[in-house]
Design a protein around this motif. Structure first.
Motif, short mmCIF file in Angstrom:
data_model
loop_
_atom_site.label_atom_id
_atom_site.label_comp_id
_atom_site.label_asym_id
_atom_site.label_seq_id
_atom_site.Cartn_x
_atom_site.Cartn_y
_atom_site.Cartn_z
N PHE A 1 0.67 -1.22 0.11
CA PHE A 1 0.12 -0.33 0.18
C PHE A 1 0.73 1.10 0.12
CE2 PHE A 1 -2.70 2.43 2.56
CZ PHE A 1 -3.45 3.35 1.63
N GLN A 2 2.72 1.47 0.68
CA GLN A 2 2.53 2.79 0.49
C GLN A 2 3.85 2.40 -0.49
OE1 GLN A 2 3.05 4.49 3.61
NE2 GLN A 2 1.17 2.75 4.51
N ARG A 3 4.19 1.44 -1.15
CA ARG A 3 4.25 1.40 -2.55
C ARG A 3 3.49 1.93 -3.20
NH1 ARG A 3 6.42 -3.00 -0.90
NH2 ARG A 3 5.21 -4.61 -2.72
N ALA A 4 2.05 1.93 -3.59
CA ALA A 4 1.12 2.26 -4.38
C ALA A 4 0.70 3.99 -4.08
CB ALA A 4 0.01 1.45 -4.25
N LYS A 5 1.15 4.39 -2.69
CA LYS A 5 0.96 5.86 -2.84
C LYS A 5 1.84 6.27 -3.26
CE LYS A 5 -1.11 6.03 1.53
NZ LYS A 5 -1.03 6.35 3.05
N PHE A 6 3.31 5.70 -3.14
CA PHE A 6 4.53 6.03 -4.11
C PHE A 6 4.39 6.27 -5.13
CE2 PHE A 6 8.17 5.00 -6.86
CZ PHE A 6 9.38 6.73 -6.61
N TRP A 7 3.93 5.45 -5.92
CA TRP A 7 3.46 5.38 -7.34
C TRP A 7 2.08 6.00 -8.05
CZ3 TRP A 7 6.92 4.66 -10.22
CH2 TRP A 7 7.91 3.48 -9.91
N VAL A 8 1.35 6.85 -7.06
CA VAL A 8 0.45 7.93 -7.19
C VAL A 8 1.05 9.07 -7.37
CG1 VAL A 8 -1.86 8.23 -6.43
CG2 VAL A 8 -1.71 6.17 -6.51
N ASN A 9 1.76 8.48 -6.33
CA ASN A 9 2.08 10.62 -6.53
C ASN A 9 3.11 10.34 -7.90
OD1 ASN A 9 3.08 12.86 -5.25
ND2 ASN A 9 5.06 12.33 -4.45
N GLU A 10 3.83 9.11 -8.24
CA GLU A 10 4.62 9.75 -9.63
C GLU A 10 3.83 9.98 -10.78
OE1 GLU A 10 7.59 9.14 -10.21
OE2 GLU A 10 7.97 9.68 -8.58
N LEU A 11 2.18 9.16 -11.34
CA LEU A 11 1.15 9.76 -11.55
C LEU A 11 1.17 10.88 -11.52
CD1 LEU A 11 -0.49 6.15 -11.51
CD2 LEU A 11 0.51 6.89 -13.75
N GLN A 12 0.53 11.42 -10.25
CA GLN A 12 0.16 12.73 -11.13
C GLN A 12 1.28 13.22 -10.90
OE1 GLN A 12 -1.87 12.14 -6.81
NE2 GLN A 12 -3.43 11.67 -7.68
N ASN A 13 1.92 13.60 -10.86
CA ASN A 13 3.52 14.17 -11.53
C ASN A 13 3.30 14.15 -12.61
OD1 ASN A 13 3.92 15.17 -8.37
ND2 ASN A 13 5.38 13.86 -8.21
N CYS A 14 3.38 13.12 -13.44
CA CYS A 14 3.82 13.10 -14.99
C CYS A 14 2.72 13.66 -15.52
CB CYS A 14 4.16 11.86 -14.97
SG CYS A 14 6.08 11.41 -14.15
N GLU A 15 1.40 12.64 -15.21
CA GLU A 15 0.55 12.94 -15.76
C GLU A 15 -0.93 14.20 -14.53
OE1 GLU A 15 -2.16 13.10 -18.96
OE2 GLU A 15 0.04 12.60 -18.94
N GLU A 16 -1.04 15.32 -15.02
CA GLU A 16 -1.59 15.16 -13.66
C GLU A 16 -3.16 15.42 -14.16
OE1 GLU A 16 -3.60 20.53 -12.76
OE2 GLU A 16 -1.49 20.31 -12.90
N GLY A 17 -4.69 15.16 -13.37
CA GLY A 17 -5.60 14.76 -14.07
C GLY A 17 -5.69 13.30 -14.55
N CYS A 18 -5.01 12.16 -13.96
CA CYS A 18 -5.04 11.11 -15.17
C CYS A 18 -6.15 10.30 -13.82
CB CYS A 18 -3.48 10.38 -15.33
SG CYS A 18 -2.88 9.99 -13.07
N ARG A 19 -6.88 9.43 -14.12
CA ARG A 19 -7.34 8.29 -13.22
C ARG A 19 -6.31 7.15 -12.90
NH1 ARG A 19 -12.14 9.32 -12.21
NH2 ARG A 19 -12.69 6.79 -12.47
N ILE A 20 -6.80 7.24 -11.37
CA ILE A 20 -6.30 5.83 -10.55
C ILE A 20 -7.39 5.13 -10.13
CG2 ILE A 20 -5.33 5.86 -8.96
CD1 ILE A 20 -3.33 7.55 -10.85
N TYR A 21 -6.83 3.38 -10.26
CA TYR A 21 -7.50 2.40 -10.13
C TYR A 21 -6.58 2.11 -9.15
CZ TYR A 21 -9.91 4.28 -14.66
OH TYR A 21 -10.54 4.38 -15.24
N LEU A 22 -6.60 1.68 -7.97
CA LEU A 22 -6.26 0.54 -6.53
C LEU A 22 -7.26 -0.13 -6.95
CD1 LEU A 22 -6.43 4.24 -3.96
CD2 LEU A 22 -4.28 3.00 -4.91
N CYS A 23 -6.18 -1.36 -6.69
CA CYS A 23 -6.46 -2.76 -6.92
C CYS A 23 -5.80 -3.38 -5.61
CB CYS A 23 -6.50 -3.86 -8.18
SG CYS A 23 -6.97 -2.70 -9.66
N GLY A 24 -6.83 -3.46 -4.91
CA GLY A 24 -5.68 -4.45 -3.55
C GLY A 24 -5.88 -6.16 -3.91
N THR A 25 -5.56 -6.67 -3.99
CA THR A 25 -5.09 -7.87 -4.70
C THR A 25 -5.25 -9.05 -3.37
OG1 THR A 25 -2.47 -8.05 -4.73
CG2 THR A 25 -3.72 -7.12 -6.53
#
Length: 114
Positions: free
Chosen positions: A7-31
């Protein structure tokens, strides 16, 4: 769902995505939701913490299992629907410029021709 560090790694990658592509759709998938059906004590990520985070970043949240297929179809359905709606909206709102100096063919059409 069973590993809090993921979950902590997912937060990191969400932050990276939002920095590179503002407004992109995010889908969090707990497996691995199938493991929770066997033993609820295996849950390493609190559902409410993840839901609060998903709400904060305006993400869709899915708890999935690749073993049983739980919520996998729903996830792909949601991604496809969002893509279709976004693409349709994008086409409707694209600015189409008009070149007023362009003449079509040998005969120039105007609103006042005789």
């Amino acid at each position: 769902l069973t590993d809090s560090s993921s979950f902590q790694r997912a937060k990191f990658w969400v932050n990276e995505l939002q920095n590179c592509e503002e407004g992109c759709r995010i889908y969090l998938c707990g497996t691995k939701s199938d493991l929770l059906e066997e033993d609820r004590r295996k849950r390493g990520v609190d559902f409410h913490d993840v839901q609060d985070y998903a709400d904060e970043i305006k993400a869709e949240l899915f708890e999935t299992s690749s073993k049983t297929g739980q919520s996998v179809d729903e996830l792909f359905q949601k991604v496809a629907e969002d893509y279709v709606h976004f693409t349709a909206f994008q086409v409707m709102t694209e600015e189409k410029g008009v070149d007023l100096g362009q003449r079509s063919g040998a005969y120039f059409y105007s609103c006042c021709h005789h």
